[in-house]
Design an enzyme around this catalytic site. Structure first.
Site, PDB file in Angstrom:
ATOM      1  CB  SER A 121      37.444  37.282  44.760  1.00  0.00           C
ATOM      2  OG  SER A 121      38.274  38.451  44.170  1.00  0.00           O
ATOM      3  CB  ALA A 122      33.867  40.793  43.808  1.00  0.00           C
ATOM      4  CD  GLU A 193      45.849  34.962  44.712  1.00  0.00           C
ATOM      5  OE1 GLU A 193      46.618  34.146  44.202  1.00  0.00           O
ATOM      6  OE2 GLU A 193      45.495  35.758  43.957  1.00  0.00           O
TER       7      GLU A 193
END
Lengths: 236, 236
Positions: A121-122, A193
């Site tokens: 993610s980040a 995802e």
């Protein structure tokens, strides 16, 4: 360079870091590794709580993990670690701390020298040239949107075409098309995802059972598949 | 100060600027007004196309509209207009241009002197102290996230609780709670589509048929209703 860039830590309804575990195991290989973990993206839990949660998962895979905030000398710890892991949360907060601690250039240098990098993610956003394709809210000022540039293209993590019915706000695809208007030379990979990109030197491949989506200005978005050689993206 | 801060221009399935029209008419009152329009948030259509679309709607309400890019002297035009209107799109792009053109301080000064301001979506974000509660992607670097501060609280436009089933990415509420972790003294109003805030000097009220949502650190989020006096938010 060796990179494992995950869209997300956890699929809905599954255990923490469950879906990526076989991929992390395969990426890190045999034998215990000393891992340096960056929890700076975390905002709603403390960095200690975040690190503990991640440590438990990596311990179960046989690795020892120390987090950036657990030492007074994070640069030394990062310089000596065998694997660098950057967790998800808020990309602005993460990039701000990576800039302010001086970890950004150190991580970039070590990864370029061959140390494996795992991000989700980040942690995948900051591996790109900039964080301009994050989904996160700009909750803090970061000195710059520039990031570590471990790949030459942008990733949009948690990529989805889903849109609440009756909602007039922009879809994800519309936001990425806006990004391309403002950054016409850029390439974006929308990473759903449960998928990840794995880089092994000049070879890039998609992991997971779903396609990713490739966006370039002037071209119709197209799907990228797990059995496809994506190394051409490293020239973008 | 006189402000009409709309969540969105257009509800799904409705005409452009249709739902806000009666509220804009009521806010601007009788008689034709000279309007200065800022289309800088637009990215996927040209600013000329954007201004034309908005001009048609305001013409239908009896007003004359000139856009910032239609003159070599936008500061003069803005200084002489009777109403300032800032349209939606991308908040980062909008704030960058407002900073670079010098329009940000001029608009702030004129609105503080009593000139009516109408904004929607990104145009409502930039009326807040910062753009830190925008939903937009940071597609360009803006010199600062600071905005015009026409109200002392933050607005989250297009506010929704809806979340795609099976999607693990953050909900809107989770993003706003992250914002409050990083900005614990701030107040946020989540403004659903089809609602607006109207400020008349020291009085603030909600327009629309749905509740807005108030977020403050340490307090449970609560609904705000159209018949409620929201003036307390001007002291926040």
């Amino acid at each position: 360079m060796r990179l494992l860039l995950l869209s997300n830590s956890t699929n809905a309804g599954e255990g923490y870091l469950a879906w990526p575990e076989p991929h992390i195991r395969a990426f890190l290989g045999e034998g215990p590794k000393r891992i340096f973990f960056v929890p700076f993206a975390g905002l709603r839990a403390s960095w200690d709580e975040y690190a503990q949660r991640v440590r438990e998962r990596f311990s179960a895979m046989g690795h020892a993990l120390q987090a950036a905030q657990e030492t007074r000398t994070p640069l030394t710890l990062a310089a000596e670690a065998e694997v660098l892991v950057v967790g998800g949360g808020n990309s602005f907060q993460l990039m701000k701390e990576l800039h302010e601690t001086g970890l950004a250039p150190l991580i970039r240098e070590r990864v370029r020298a061959g140390i494996p990098y795992v991000g989700w993610s980040a942690g995948s956003n900051v591996a790109c040239p900039t964080i301009r394709t994050t989904n996160d809210m700009p909750v803090v000022e970061t000195p710059s949107l520039s990031a570590m540039g471990l790949v030459p293209f942008q990733i949009n993590p948690h990529f989805t075409d889903a849109h609440p019915p009756g909602h007039a706000g922009e879809t994800r695809t519309e936001r990425l098309l806006e990004f391309l208007e403002a950054n016409p030379a850029a390439t974006v990979v929308g990473l759903p995802e449960g998928t990840a990109l794995r880089r092994e030197e000049e070879r890039l491949s998609l992991i997971g059972s779903k396609p990713a989506r490739l966006f370039r200005k002037g071209l119709a978005p197209r799907d990228l598949w797990p059995d496809e050689d994506l190394s051409f993206l490293l020239d973008s």
